[in-house]
Design a protein around this motif. Structure first.
Motif, short mmCIF file in Angstrom:
data_model
loop_
_atom_site.label_atom_id
_atom_site.label_comp_id
_atom_site.label_asym_id
_atom_site.label_seq_id
_atom_site.Cartn_x
_atom_site.Cartn_y
_atom_site.Cartn_z
N ARG A 220 0.83 -1.21 0.00
CA ARG A 220 0.00 0.00 0.00
C ARG A 220 0.87 1.26 0.00
O ARG A 220 0.59 2.22 -0.72
N GLU A 221 1.90 1.25 0.84
CA GLU A 221 2.78 2.41 0.89
C GLU A 221 3.55 2.58 -0.42
O GLU A 221 3.81 3.70 -0.86
N LEU A 222 3.92 1.47 -1.03
CA LEU A 222 4.60 1.53 -2.32
C LEU A 222 3.67 2.08 -3.39
O LEU A 222 4.09 2.82 -4.29
N LEU A 223 2.38 1.75 -3.30
CA LEU A 223 1.41 2.31 -4.23
C LEU A 223 1.29 3.82 -4.06
O LEU A 223 1.16 4.56 -5.04
N GLU A 224 1.35 4.28 -2.82
CA GLU A 224 1.32 5.72 -2.56
C GLU A 224 2.52 6.41 -3.20
O GLU A 224 2.39 7.49 -3.79
N LEU A 225 3.67 5.78 -3.10
CA LEU A 225 4.87 6.33 -3.74
C LEU A 225 4.75 6.30 -5.26
O LEU A 225 5.17 7.24 -5.95
N LYS A 226 4.17 5.24 -5.78
CA LYS A 226 4.01 5.11 -7.22
C LYS A 226 3.08 6.18 -7.77
O LYS A 226 3.29 6.72 -8.87
N ARG A 227 2.04 6.53 -7.03
CA ARG A 227 1.11 7.58 -7.47
C ARG A 227 1.79 8.94 -7.55
O ARG A 227 1.36 9.80 -8.32
N ALA A 228 2.83 9.14 -6.77
CA ALA A 228 3.56 10.40 -6.81
C ALA A 228 4.57 10.42 -7.95
O ALA A 228 4.77 11.47 -8.58
N VAL A 229 5.19 9.29 -8.23
CA VAL A 229 6.30 9.25 -9.19
C VAL A 229 5.83 9.04 -10.62
O VAL A 229 6.26 9.75 -11.54
N ALA A 230 4.95 8.06 -10.83
CA ALA A 230 4.60 7.67 -12.20
C ALA A 230 4.01 8.79 -13.05
O ALA A 230 4.43 8.99 -14.20
N PRO A 231 3.03 9.56 -12.54
CA PRO A 231 2.43 10.59 -13.42
C PRO A 231 3.38 11.74 -13.76
O PRO A 231 3.09 12.53 -14.65
N LEU A 232 4.51 11.86 -13.06
CA LEU A 232 5.41 12.98 -13.29
C LEU A 232 6.27 12.77 -14.53
O LEU A 232 6.92 13.72 -14.99
N GLY A 233 6.28 11.57 -15.08
CA GLY A 233 7.15 11.29 -16.21
C GLY A 233 6.87 12.17 -17.41
O GLY A 233 7.80 12.76 -17.99
N ARG A 234 5.60 12.28 -17.80
CA ARG A 234 5.26 13.08 -18.99
C ARG A 234 5.57 14.56 -18.80
O ARG A 234 6.17 15.19 -19.70
N PRO A 235 5.22 15.20 -17.65
CA PRO A 235 5.57 16.61 -17.48
C PRO A 235 7.06 16.88 -17.54
O PRO A 235 7.50 17.85 -18.18
N VAL A 236 7.88 16.04 -16.89
CA VAL A 236 9.32 16.26 -16.90
C VAL A 236 9.88 16.04 -18.31
O VAL A 236 10.78 16.76 -18.75
N GLU A 237 9.33 15.06 -19.01
CA GLU A 237 9.79 14.83 -20.39
C GLU A 237 9.46 16.03 -21.27
O GLU A 237 10.27 16.43 -22.14
N ASP A 238 8.28 16.63 -21.07
CA ASP A 238 7.93 17.83 -21.84
C ASP A 238 8.89 18.98 -21.52
O ASP A 238 9.30 19.72 -22.41
N LEU A 239 9.22 19.13 -20.24
CA LEU A 239 10.15 20.20 -19.86
C LEU A 239 11.54 19.97 -20.47
O LEU A 239 12.28 20.92 -20.73
N ALA A 240 11.89 18.71 -20.69
CA ALA A 240 13.22 18.40 -21.20
C ALA A 240 13.30 18.43 -22.72
O ALA A 240 14.38 18.63 -23.28
N THR A 241 12.17 18.26 -23.39
CA THR A 241 12.23 18.10 -24.86
C THR A 241 11.41 19.12 -25.64
O THR A 241 11.83 19.56 -26.71
N ARG A 242 10.25 19.52 -25.13
CA ARG A 242 9.37 20.41 -25.89
C ARG A 242 9.76 21.87 -25.69
O ARG A 242 10.17 22.27 -24.59
N PRO A 243 9.67 22.70 -26.73
CA PRO A 243 9.95 24.13 -26.56
C PRO A 243 8.87 24.80 -25.71
O PRO A 243 7.68 24.72 -26.03
N ILE A 244 9.29 25.43 -24.64
CA ILE A 244 8.38 26.12 -23.73
C ILE A 244 8.88 27.55 -23.55
O ILE A 244 10.09 27.78 -23.37
N GLN A 245 7.97 28.49 -23.59
CA GLN A 245 8.34 29.90 -23.63
C GLN A 245 9.18 30.32 -22.42
O GLN A 245 10.17 31.03 -22.57
#
Length: 375
Positions: A240-265
């Protein structure tokens, strides 16, 4: 003037209403010393307001309106405003001053959001889930292992607003580290965004290392001599605690990837290179969490197998003793029948003979079961 007073002035409260609000907040919250760069009192929504120019902190800019006016007049530097769990009324003035989108403001005040990255005109809104490992002497079926919070960021050309929710994740030490590195801070609000993202992801790695120690402990206990007696609730609690950690980490992948690759003003290309490093660390944390989840599944299956083996051992012992007891039961049952003509019924040595035969057969069965590991 204190920062709380500045926010009330920005909100445009009338004189009487403003005085009443001052009295209510004075009773509810302690006064805040805004001069300290790392001050983060949980009792106040305003943590700090600092102006930076050329990567250096501008002293004496505690007034929010004056700081914004200074930055926009000179066209250089930016303002960093830090808040902790502000109410909608407290945040209204800030939203009006920086022209923040109502939907983003609602998310920042209400909290409990998924990690995400959204664009509202020239303003970037980011949500990060913060995690903290909860120290405990012994892992139990009710132990809290991972505590989560949130950091919301509004990033514009000349401002950064951080809204923090939760009991941990103070940004004061991070602010001091940035101030000690003017070459990085001079790159503007995007440098603050990167520093916070890097700080949050590093915390993910630290928590996964601590969680791994708990998992190793559970694994060692499962495969110990008394592993079958382990409370399975501890394994479920870790999942259960690992699931709580997973909910914090997993969805952040796409936003960080956008910050690293997509042009942002508001994110310069030179800052995007730093976000690629953050993304690599995030992938590492996600892989560790996935590996931990599979390992816990294996540990749980191994524990259930041990319980099944222990139950089979018990059943074999019960069966063996039942076989031993069945011999005298059968003999006694035969001689307990009320027939007149039975062998050795009136013989003097009949009773000792029957008792000796029963004892010998029971002893032979007992030795045979022990030799085969059933007893």
């Amino acid at each position: 003037m204190s920062m709380a007073g500045n926010l009330r002035k920005v909100a445009g409260l009338d004189r009487v209403g403003g005085l009443r609000k001052v009295a209510r907040l004075a009773r509810r919250r302690p006064r805040v010393d805004l001069s300290h760069p790392a001050r983060s009192p949980l009792g106040s929504s305003v943590v700090n307001c600092v102006t930076y120019q050329d990567g250096v902190r501008v002293p004496g800019c505690g007034d929010l309106e004056d700081a914004v006016r200074l930055v926009r007049k000179s066209g250089e530097g930016f303002v960093w405003l830090g808040l902790h769990e502000p109410t909608e009324r407290e945040f209204a003035g800030v939203a009006e001053l920086f022209d923040l989108h109502p939907l983003a403001v609602e998310d920042a005040v209400e909290a409990h959001q998924r990690p995400k990255l959204e664009h509202y005109g020239d303003t970037l809104f980011a949500v990060f889930k913060t995690v903290c490992y909860v120290e405990h002497e012994q892992l139990t079926a009710t132990s809290e292992v991972v505590d989560t919070g949130e950091i919301m960021l509004f990033v514009g050309e000349d401002f950064v607003i951080t809204v923090r929710h939760g009991r941990h994740g103070s940004l004061g030490p991070l602010r001091e580290e940035l101030e000690a590195n003017p070459d990085q801070l001079v790159k503007g609000p995007a440098a603050v965004l990167h520093a916070i993202a890097d700080h949050v992801v590093d915390d993910y790695l630290n928590v996964t290392d601590a969680v791994q120690a708990d998992i190793d402990q559970v694994e060692a206990e499962v495969f110990s001599a008394n592993g079958a007696c382990l409370d399975p609730g501890r394994i479920y609690q870790m999942k259960r605690e690992l699931l709580e950690l997973k909910r914090a980490v997993a969805p952040l992948g796409r936003p960080v990837e956008d910050l690293a690759t997509r042009p942002i003003q508001v994110v310069a290309p030179e800052i995007q290179a730093y976000f690629r490093d953050v993304f690599d660390h995030l992938i590492r944390a996600k892989e560790q969490i996935a590996a931990f989840d599979e390992l816990l599944n294996s540990i749980l299956q191994a524990h259930l197998a041990q319980v099944t083996v222990a139950q089979n051992e018990d059943m074999r012992k019960i069966t063996a003793w039942a076989a031993v007891v069945a011999v005298p039961t059968m003999v006694c049952g035969v001689y307990g029948m009320n027939f007149q003509h039975m062998p050795e019924l009136h013989w003097r040595f009949g009773y000792p003979l029957v008792m000796g035969v029963m004892a010998a057969v029971c002893l032979a069965l007992h030795r045979g079961f022990r030799r085969n590991g059933w007893l």
